[in-house]
Design an enzyme around this catalytic site. Structure first.
Site, PDB file in Angstrom:
ATOM      1  N   GLU A   3     -55.161  43.879  17.949  1.00  0.00           N
ATOM      2  CA  GLU A   3     -54.872  42.592  17.297  1.00  0.00           C
ATOM      3  C   GLU A   3     -55.187  42.666  15.801  1.00  0.00           C
ATOM      4  O   GLU A   3     -54.496  42.062  14.982  1.00  0.00           O
ATOM      5  CB  GLU A   3     -55.692  41.474  17.959  1.00  0.00           C
ATOM      6  CG  GLU A   3     -55.198  41.155  19.366  1.00  0.00           C
ATOM      7  CD  GLU A   3     -56.092  40.158  20.075  1.00  0.00           C
ATOM      8  OE1 GLU A   3     -57.275  40.471  20.285  1.00  0.00           O
ATOM      9  OE2 GLU A   3     -55.612  39.060  20.403  1.00  0.00           O
ATOM     10  N   GLU A  62     -56.996  43.157  27.975  1.00  0.00           N
ATOM     11  CA  GLU A  62     -57.925  42.065  28.295  1.00  0.00           C
ATOM     12  C   GLU A  62     -57.815  41.568  29.728  1.00  0.00           C
ATOM     13  O   GLU A  62     -58.810  41.181  30.339  1.00  0.00           O
ATOM     14  CB  GLU A  62     -57.703  40.886  27.332  1.00  0.00           C
ATOM     15  CG  GLU A  62     -58.284  41.093  25.941  1.00  0.00           C
ATOM     16  CD  GLU A  62     -57.360  41.851  25.003  1.00  0.00           C
ATOM     17  OE1 GLU A  62     -56.375  42.469  25.467  1.00  0.00           O
ATOM     18  OE2 GLU A  62     -57.629  41.833  23.791  1.00  0.00           O
TER      19      GLU A  62
HETATM   20  N1  CAA Z   1     -67.334  47.027  24.016  1.00  0.00           N
HETATM   21  C1  CAA Z   1     -68.565  47.548  24.227  1.00  0.00           C
HETATM   22  N2  CAA Z   1     -68.758  48.802  24.704  1.00  0.00           N
HETATM   23  C2  CAA Z   1     -67.667  49.540  24.948  1.00  0.00           C
HETATM   24  C3  CAA Z   1     -66.362  49.062  24.736  1.00  0.00           C
HETATM   25  C4  CAA Z   1     -66.220  47.736  24.240  1.00  0.00           C
HETATM   26  N3  CAA Z   1     -65.006  47.216  23.998  1.00  0.00           N
HETATM   27  N4  CAA Z   1     -65.485  50.029  25.068  1.00  0.00           N
HETATM   28  C5  CAA Z   1     -66.209  51.081  25.478  1.00  0.00           C
HETATM   29  N5  CAA Z   1     -67.530  50.792  25.396  1.00  0.00           N
HETATM   30  C6  CAA Z   1     -68.658  51.704  25.690  1.00  0.00           C
HETATM   31  C7  CAA Z   1     -68.680  52.097  27.164  1.00  0.00           C
HETATM   32  O1  CAA Z   1     -69.402  51.153  27.927  1.00  0.00           O
HETATM   33  C8  CAA Z   1     -69.374  53.444  27.086  1.00  0.00           C
HETATM   34  O2  CAA Z   1     -70.750  53.199  26.958  1.00  0.00           O
HETATM   35  P1  CAA Z   1     -71.811  54.221  27.607  1.00  0.00           P
HETATM   36  O3  CAA Z   1     -71.542  55.552  26.961  1.00  0.00           O
HETATM   37  O4  CAA Z   1     -73.119  53.617  27.274  1.00  0.00           O
HETATM   38  O5  CAA Z   1     -71.520  54.241  29.067  1.00  0.00           O
HETATM   39  C9  CAA Z   1     -68.884  54.022  25.766  1.00  0.00           C
HETATM   40  O6  CAA Z   1     -68.412  52.912  24.996  1.00  0.00           O
HETATM   41  C10 CAA Z   1     -67.748  55.021  25.902  1.00  0.00           C
HETATM   42  O7  CAA Z   1     -66.728  54.425  26.691  1.00  0.00           O
HETATM   43  P2  CAA Z   1     -65.932  55.255  27.798  1.00  0.00           P
HETATM   44  O8  CAA Z   1     -66.889  56.025  28.637  1.00  0.00           O
HETATM   45  O9  CAA Z   1     -65.018  54.297  28.458  1.00  0.00           O
HETATM   46  O10 CAA Z   1     -65.134  56.280  26.873  1.00  0.00           O
HETATM   47  P3  CAA Z   1     -63.677  56.882  27.083  1.00  0.00           P
HETATM   48  O11 CAA Z   1     -63.470  57.799  25.954  1.00  0.00           O
HETATM   49  O12 CAA Z   1     -63.499  57.370  28.472  1.00  0.00           O
HETATM   50  O13 CAA Z   1     -62.667  55.644  26.905  1.00  0.00           O
HETATM   51  C11 CAA Z   1     -61.782  53.667  25.837  1.00  0.00           C
HETATM   52  C12 CAA Z   1     -62.552  54.999  25.668  1.00  0.00           C
HETATM   53  C13 CAA Z   1     -60.338  53.965  26.277  1.00  0.00           C
HETATM   54  C14 CAA Z   1     -61.794  52.956  24.534  1.00  0.00           C
HETATM   55  C15 CAA Z   1     -62.466  52.821  26.953  1.00  0.00           C
HETATM   56  O14 CAA Z   1     -63.840  52.731  26.653  1.00  0.00           O
HETATM   57  C16 CAA Z   1     -61.961  51.409  27.074  1.00  0.00           C
HETATM   58  O15 CAA Z   1     -60.936  51.196  27.696  1.00  0.00           O
HETATM   59  N6  CAA Z   1     -62.690  50.435  26.515  1.00  0.00           N
HETATM   60  C17 CAA Z   1     -62.416  49.026  26.669  1.00  0.00           C
HETATM   61  C18 CAA Z   1     -61.231  48.587  25.885  1.00  0.00           C
HETATM   62  C19 CAA Z   1     -61.016  47.116  26.070  1.00  0.00           C
HETATM   63  O16 CAA Z   1     -61.017  46.582  27.153  1.00  0.00           O
HETATM   64  N7  CAA Z   1     -60.798  46.431  24.952  1.00  0.00           N
HETATM   65  C20 CAA Z   1     -60.580  45.030  24.957  1.00  0.00           C
HETATM   66  C21 CAA Z   1     -61.869  44.329  24.764  1.00  0.00           C
HETATM   67  S1  CAA Z   1     -61.700  42.590  24.935  1.00  0.00           S
HETATM   68  C22 CAA Z   1     -61.053  42.069  23.464  1.00  0.00           C
HETATM   69  O17 CAA Z   1     -60.827  42.835  22.571  1.00  0.00           O
HETATM   70  C23 CAA Z   1     -60.831  40.593  23.418  1.00  0.00           C
HETATM   71  C24 CAA Z   1     -60.202  40.097  22.187  1.00  0.00           C
HETATM   72  O18 CAA Z   1     -59.077  39.712  22.189  1.00  0.00           O
HETATM   73  C25 CAA Z   1     -60.977  39.953  20.968  1.00  0.00           C
END
Ligand code: CAA
Length: 700
Positions: free
Chosen positions: A104, A124
């Site tokens: 976004e 999301e």
């Molecule tokens: N917030 C906080 N922590 C997060 C995070 C987030 N958005 N995304 C990942 N992390 C943390 C994980 O919990 C993990 O922590 P630990 O090492 O302590 O376990 C660390 O970051 C690494 O994450 P992954 O193990 O998942 O790493 P990966 O390389 O396998 O994957 C990724 C990376 C594809 C970015 C995956 O982490 C992911 O899909 N993250 C979430 C993405 C997401 O859902 N974003 C939307 C958030 S909601 C939003 O943005 C609402 C809005 O409109 C404002």
């Protein structure tokens, strides 16, 4: 500027760099940092701005740990409004995954460039929310309403090249230095007098939307995501993008976002997000535990399970040798794999060429000598302990030292299997779920003597082949199948007590289970459970127990494969239909057994089926079979299709309140007897203390 956001003028371009490892989540300090940097750039010598990220990825979204806590200024939509209204052109430079609030943020920039390996998406919905910073308003303006709806209700990311085709990305850049490429792209835009393109200014013509489009979309998402509210609210937000001016649409999106972020659905899905990552960590194993290299794998057994496992490795380019007892069985196994890939190709999800490369990675043999050099063997033959021991002793005699010897057993004693070798430290359980190439869960089973590096390698390999791993100690059925036994028992018991099969299954399906237990029994074959029960010596001698399953098998109603089981099935469409014959049979059996039938509520169906899971889960925790309650939730969500929107059985129990669960189990015990309903001591203790599984886990 700040520790996590820096700003530097490079020639005539101001470069904002976000550096908030591991995934550059938009924590409050990041939002504030970006806001300050944009404001700074307005007054300096820069002619354009590049927004980029350090580390492995562009911003991967909002900081999920902040949800459910009091909001902190500045809010993301406010930061993005300043960004979009910048008097100087802003270019986002995308690498890794620009997700959620991260994507976004790029949409509020005037231009977006990305490297080919990048992905963008709005995941999301997988957290039970919707994009809350303009995603639902901006994506339909550039990609079209239908594409926006598909992207946001599925939550699936799209690759950079597709994003470019969809208009979500303006430019694909190559080379190793994205920052340099983005700066030169920004310079070109300045030199050519490119306008400040604001997506908000694009109008959507409502006449382009077919009448009834939103109603039918709403119905479609309701069918796909039963019982969830987020997909429905996403449709409403996109409808607002079509029908309202941009600022009003944003307001509507915010309203819906705030409703969702405080919902129990979102709390459950956020729990699962973190639970999944937590499950990958083994408490007593240091993070830097060495692992063994897995370059070649052998699978013993070419049945459905063995074939599915072989595909998992070929899919990540690891060569696999399949071992069978004779050529005929081997050819049958290989042809099933061929057929499975063929279906994927037919669906257009894989190219013919890719299928060939994968098939070339899978070879077959009937001679154990051919697998002497593999790094990992996974045994996937049928459930017979003596046979498994014999195979492991053969593997011991054949495989090179240091090879990991894994069993895919669902029930057998991994310690006994390990002791059939001279190297029990190299033996581990890797329990896949059928179909193994599709199901996400891998239960990694730690034997008493399994070496640390073997365990660490099994977890790492699981992740490499795309599985979500959860650790179990050895017990009958490990975490998942051990818990399941009471679930199936009660589903059948409810029939004698007065339910129809359709009533039991729909109560559970309306709760969000992908398929009710009786329909699932019909799919798997009722003879499977029947045979398994016959080999068990621990079951109480009670004619009511599993009565209907037994009666149906004895009538040769084995489920879908014979066209009839708990239901009858349309021979062509396989649609399931209630069968009055079965309903009459249930009544007759209940009468013969002296069971008084009564009306049963959906609430009781859920309690009778789910409370045994919770109770067994508590025993599993006490015995140290599972590391944490959240690991059990991961097992159920990814291995048994328990709805993520309910957070898994242990999270669900905490939501109901353990005292309520305990009291109900005591009531069932008084009604049905201790053989079936015996409250676990841990459940009793936590209920009496007014505590929860989550609190208990924190104290461990
Ligand atoms: N917030 C906080 N922590 C997060 C995070 C987030 N958005 N995304 C990942 N992390 C943390 C994980 O919990 C993990 O922590 P630990 O090492 O302590 O376990 C660390 O970051 C690494 O994450 P992954 O193990 O998942 O790493 P990966 O390389 O396998 O994957 C990724 C990376 C594809 C970015 C995956 O982490 C992911 O899909 N993250 C979430 C993405 C997401 O859902 N974003 C939307 C958030 S909601 C939003 O943005 C609402 C809005 O409109 C404002």
């Amino acid at each position: 500027m700040s520790e996590v956001v820096s700003y530097q003028l490079k020639d005539n371009i101001g470069v904002i760099t976000v550096n908030n490892p591991p995934v550059n989540a938009l924590a409050q300090v990041v939002r504030e940092g970006i806001l300050n940097a944009i404001n700074t750039a307005q007054d300096d010598a820069s002619e354009a701005i590049v927004l980029r990220c350090a580390g492995r990825t562009f911003i991967a979204g909002a900081d999920i740990t902040e949800f459910g806590k009091p909001p902190k200024e500045p809010a993301l939509p406010d930061v993005l409004s300043v960004l979009e209204n910048s008097s100087k052109l802003v270019v986002a430079a995308i690498h890794g995954t620009a997700l959620g609030g991260g994507f976004e943020t790029t949409l509020a920039c005037h231009y977006r460039c990305a490297i080919a390996s990048a992905k963008v998406g709005l995941p999301e919905v997988k957290l039970g929310i919707l994009p809350g910073a303009g995603g639902t308003q901006r994506v339909p303006r550039i990609a079209g309403v239908k594409a926006a709806l598909d992207m946001i209700t599925s939550g699936n990311p799209v690759a950079a090249s597709k994003a470019k085709d969809m208009g979500l990305v303006d430019e694909l850049v190559s080379g190793d230095d994205l920052e340099a490429a983005a700066i030169s792209y920004a310079k070109e835009l300045v030199a050519s007098g490119a306008p400040l393109k604001r997506i908000r200014d694009i109008a959507i013509d409502p006449a382009t939307i077919e009448p009834g489009f939103f109603e039918s979309s709403r119905k479609q998402v309701a069918r796909r995501a039963r019982g969830q509210i987020a997909p429905d609210r996403i449709v409403s937000a996109i409808q607002a993008a079509v029908e309202l001016p941009f600022d009003d649409g944003l307001k509507k999106e915010r309203e819906l976002f705030l409703e969702l972020v405080s919902s129990s659905e979102s709390a459950a899905m956020r729990h699962i997000f973190f639970a999944e990552r937590q499950a990958a960590k083994i408490k007593d194993l240091p993070k830097d535990t060495p692992t063994r290299a897995i370059k070649k794998v052998a699978i013993i057994g070419g049945g459905t399970m063995g074939g599915g496992i072989a595909m998992c490795f070929a899919n990540v380019d690891i060569p696999v040798v399949m071992v069978e007892v004779n050529d005929e069985a081997l050819q049958r196994g290989l042809s099933i794999i061929n057929k499975n890939y063929g279906i994927t190709v037919k669906k257009g999800k894989m190219s013919e060429e890719r299928m060939q490369t994968r098939l070339e990675l899978i070879s077959g043999t009937t001679d154990y000598a051919d697998i002497a050099d593999v790094d990992l063997v996974i045994e996937a033959v049928f459930e017979n302990l003596d046979l498994k021991k014999e195979i492991f002793s053969k593997l011991d005699a054949t495989c090179k030292q240091g090879a990991i010897l894994a069993t895919n057993t669902s029930y057998q004693d991994v310690n006994a299997i390990a002791d059939a070798t001279s190297r029990p430290q190299d033996v581990v359980g890797m329990h896949f779920f059928s179909p193994a190439n599709v199901m996400k869960l891998l239960e990694v089973v730690r034997g008493d003597k399994t070496a640390d590096d073997v365990l660490a390698t099994a977890m790492k390999t699981g992740k490499q082949i795309g599985k979500i791993c959860a650790l179990s100690r050895v017990c009958y059925g490990f975490i998942g199948n051990r818990m399941l036994s009471g679930y199936g028992r009660e589903a059948q018991g409810l029939l004698l007590d007065g339910c129809t099969p359709a009533q039991v299954d729909s109560a559970l399906e309306n709760f969000g289970m992908a398929m009710g237990p009786l329909a699932m029994g019909d799919l798997a074959g009722l003879d499977v459970g029947y045979k398994a029960r016959q080999s068990r010596t621990d079951l109480p001698d009670d004619p009511r127990l599993y009565r209907m399953g037994t009666v149906l098998v004895e009538m040769d109603r084995l489920g879908q494969k014979t066209g009839a089981g708990y239901y009858k099935y349309d021979p062509e469409t396989r649609a399931r239909m209630s069968d009055p014959e079965v309903e009459a049979l249930i009544k007759k059996e209940a009468e013969a057994l002296g069971v008084e039938q009564r009306d049963i509520s959906d609430e009781e169906i859920l309690q009778r089926c789910f409370y045994p899971l919770i109770n067994e889960g508590a025993l599993i925790l006490e015995e140290g079979i599972a590391q944490r309650p959240s690991d059990i939730d991961v097992v159920y969500v990814y291995g048994y299709a328990f709805p993520a929107a309910k957070g898994g059985p242990m999270f669900y129990a905490d939501q109901i309140g353990l005292k309520n669960v305990y009291d109900k189990i005591c009531e069932f015990r008084d009604r049905y007897g201790e053989d079936y309903w015996k409250p676990a001591p841990l459940l009793k203790e936590l209920a009496e203390k007014g505590s929860s599984f989550a609190e208990w886990a924190e104290q461990q």
